[in-house]
Enzyme design. Structure first.
Site, PDB file in Angstrom:
ATOM      1  N   ASP A  44     -31.898  -2.527   0.332  1.00 13.72           N
ATOM      2  CA  ASP A  44     -32.556  -3.334  -0.687  1.00 13.72           C
ATOM      3  C   ASP A  44     -31.698  -3.435  -1.947  1.00 13.72           C
ATOM      4  O   ASP A  44     -31.764  -4.434  -2.670  1.00 13.72           O
ATOM      5  CB  ASP A  44     -33.931  -2.746  -1.029  1.00 13.72           C
ATOM      6  CG  ASP A  44     -34.871  -3.783  -1.621  1.00 13.72           C
ATOM      7  OD1 ASP A  44     -34.971  -4.883  -1.032  1.00 13.72           O
ATOM      8  OD2 ASP A  44     -35.499  -3.523  -2.654  1.00 13.72           O
ATOM      9  N   CYS A 135     -40.604 -12.670  -1.388  1.00 14.95           N
ATOM     10  CA  CYS A 135     -40.151 -11.411  -1.971  1.00 14.95           C
ATOM     11  C   CYS A 135     -40.793 -11.188  -3.333  1.00 14.95           C
ATOM     12  O   CYS A 135     -41.477 -10.197  -3.567  1.00 14.95           O
ATOM     13  CB  CYS A 135     -38.630 -11.409  -2.096  1.00 14.95           C
ATOM     14  SG  CYS A 135     -37.989  -9.901  -2.863  1.00 14.95           S
ATOM     15  N   TYR A 139     -44.171  -8.842  -3.008  1.00 18.84           N
ATOM     16  CA  TYR A 139     -44.104  -7.427  -3.382  1.00 18.84           C
ATOM     17  C   TYR A 139     -45.253  -7.071  -4.327  1.00 18.84           C
ATOM     18  O   TYR A 139     -45.813  -5.969  -4.247  1.00 18.84           O
ATOM     19  CB  TYR A 139     -42.758  -7.117  -4.036  1.00 18.84           C
ATOM     20  CG  TYR A 139     -41.733  -6.547  -3.086  1.00 18.84           C
ATOM     21  CD1 TYR A 139     -41.499  -7.141  -1.850  1.00 18.84           C
ATOM     22  CD2 TYR A 139     -40.986  -5.423  -3.417  1.00 18.84           C
ATOM     23  CE1 TYR A 139     -40.559  -6.635  -0.975  1.00 18.84           C
ATOM     24  CE2 TYR A 139     -40.045  -4.901  -2.552  1.00 18.84           C
ATOM     25  CZ  TYR A 139     -39.824  -5.504  -1.324  1.00 18.84           C
ATOM     26  OH  TYR A 139     -38.894  -4.984  -0.456  1.00 18.84           O
ATOM     27  N   TYR A 166     -44.049  -1.426  -8.558  1.00 20.48           N
ATOM     28  CA  TYR A 166     -44.383  -2.807  -8.187  1.00 20.48           C
ATOM     29  C   TYR A 166     -45.852  -3.161  -8.452  1.00 20.48           C
ATOM     30  O   TYR A 166     -46.181  -4.345  -8.580  1.00 20.48           O
ATOM     31  CB  TYR A 166     -44.008  -3.067  -6.732  1.00 20.48           C
ATOM     32  CG  TYR A 166     -42.509  -3.110  -6.539  1.00 20.48           C
ATOM     33  CD1 TYR A 166     -41.771  -4.217  -6.943  1.00 20.48           C
ATOM     34  CD2 TYR A 166     -41.814  -2.036  -5.992  1.00 20.48           C
ATOM     35  CE1 TYR A 166     -40.393  -4.258  -6.800  1.00 20.48           C
ATOM     36  CE2 TYR A 166     -40.437  -2.065  -5.845  1.00 20.48           C
ATOM     37  CZ  TYR A 166     -39.732  -3.174  -6.252  1.00 20.48           C
ATOM     38  OH  TYR A 166     -38.366  -3.210  -6.121  1.00 20.48           O
ATOM     39  N   GLU A 209     -38.470 -11.409   5.756  1.00 26.63           N
ATOM     40  CA  GLU A 209     -38.965 -10.250   5.005  1.00 26.63           C
ATOM     41  C   GLU A 209     -39.544  -9.215   5.974  1.00 26.63           C
ATOM     42  O   GLU A 209     -39.294  -8.016   5.830  1.00 26.63           O
ATOM     43  CB  GLU A 209     -40.050 -10.672   4.008  1.00 26.63           C
ATOM     44  CG  GLU A 209     -39.533 -11.082   2.645  1.00 26.63           C
ATOM     45  CD  GLU A 209     -39.109  -9.892   1.792  1.00 26.63           C
ATOM     46  OE1 GLU A 209     -39.049  -8.758   2.296  1.00 26.63           O
ATOM     47  OE2 GLU A 209     -38.824 -10.113   0.611  1.00 26.63           O
TER      48      GLU A 209
END
Length: 224
Positions: A44, A135, A139, A166, A209
């Site tokens: 990542d 993304c 998230y 997040y 993803e």
């Protein structure tokens, strides 16, 4: 129904496979093998480097100064905030920033980031933002769901810092702004004739993803 909700509805199977992947369940209750999370973090980090390039491309693709500023803010959030989280987490396993930057890229990471960059190169700013949406916005949605689960904030959960990052207000605001900007671009440029093309981009980015989670999940499974 908003543009983003229409994208999610059209890609419901892909979205579920991504947002409810077993990797995310392992984050929520702390059961994810450390090897899986470590592999995810390294890849990542490389992914974020490529996404920074995508936001730089968004600056170039921006038709208005306001769009350029929005893209520049996203670029700063990646380079100055999100990558630092990865550095801090990886330091727990003795990995330096140089170790991260020099790690071999996984095929899944390359496939995803190359797809996003290609969508942006071939299309306009809206096409690029649709490719980025799973993304950036996904998230925030995933972390909000995980944070509501019983063991997400347990002291014994090694992944509570990731979830808190997040699910926290700063990232949630980033995602909300990204979603609002996507809706604004869609109002301007998403004609009915284009919607099928944009849905196809969103579906593929969402599938990639899910592949990214799967890549990391496999790294934590016992060798056969």
């Amino acid at each position: 129904m908003s543009f983003f909700e229409r994208l999610k509805t059209a890609a419901s199977a892909e979205w579920r496979a991504y947002t409810e992947h077993p990797f995310t369940s392992g984050l929520a209750d702390g059961s994810l093998p450390e090897a899986a999370f470590r592999h995810y973090l390294v890849q990542d980090y490389l992914f974020l480097i490529e996404f920074a390039r995508a936001y730089a491309l968004a600056v170039y693709k921006s038709p208005r100064l306001a769009d350029m500023r929005e893209a520049a803010a996203g670029l700063s959030a990646i380079l100055d905030v999100e990558m630092n989280l990865h550095v801090k987490l990886c330091a727990n396993w003795g990995l330096s920033p140089d170790d991260l930057e020099q790690a071999p890229p996984a095929a899944e990471m390359l496939a995803y980031t190359r797809y996003v960059l290609d969508a942006g190169m071939r299309g306009d700013l809206l096409a690029l933002k649709v490719a980025l949406a799973p993304c950036v916005i996904g998230y925030a949605e995933i972390a909000t769901r995980l944070a509501s689960l019983p063991l997400a904030d347990a002291v014994t959960n090694a992944y509570r810092v990731w979830i808190a990052e997040y699910a926290g207000l700063p990232y949630q605001e980033v995602a909300a702004k990204a979603r609002a900007h996507l809706e604004h671009l869609a109002d301007l440029y998403a004609t009915p004739a284009r919607e099928a093309e944009l849905i196809a981009i969103f579906k593929e980015a969402t599938r990639l993803e899910a592949d990214f989670w799967e890549m990391a999940w496999r790294a934590g499974q016992p060798a056969e």
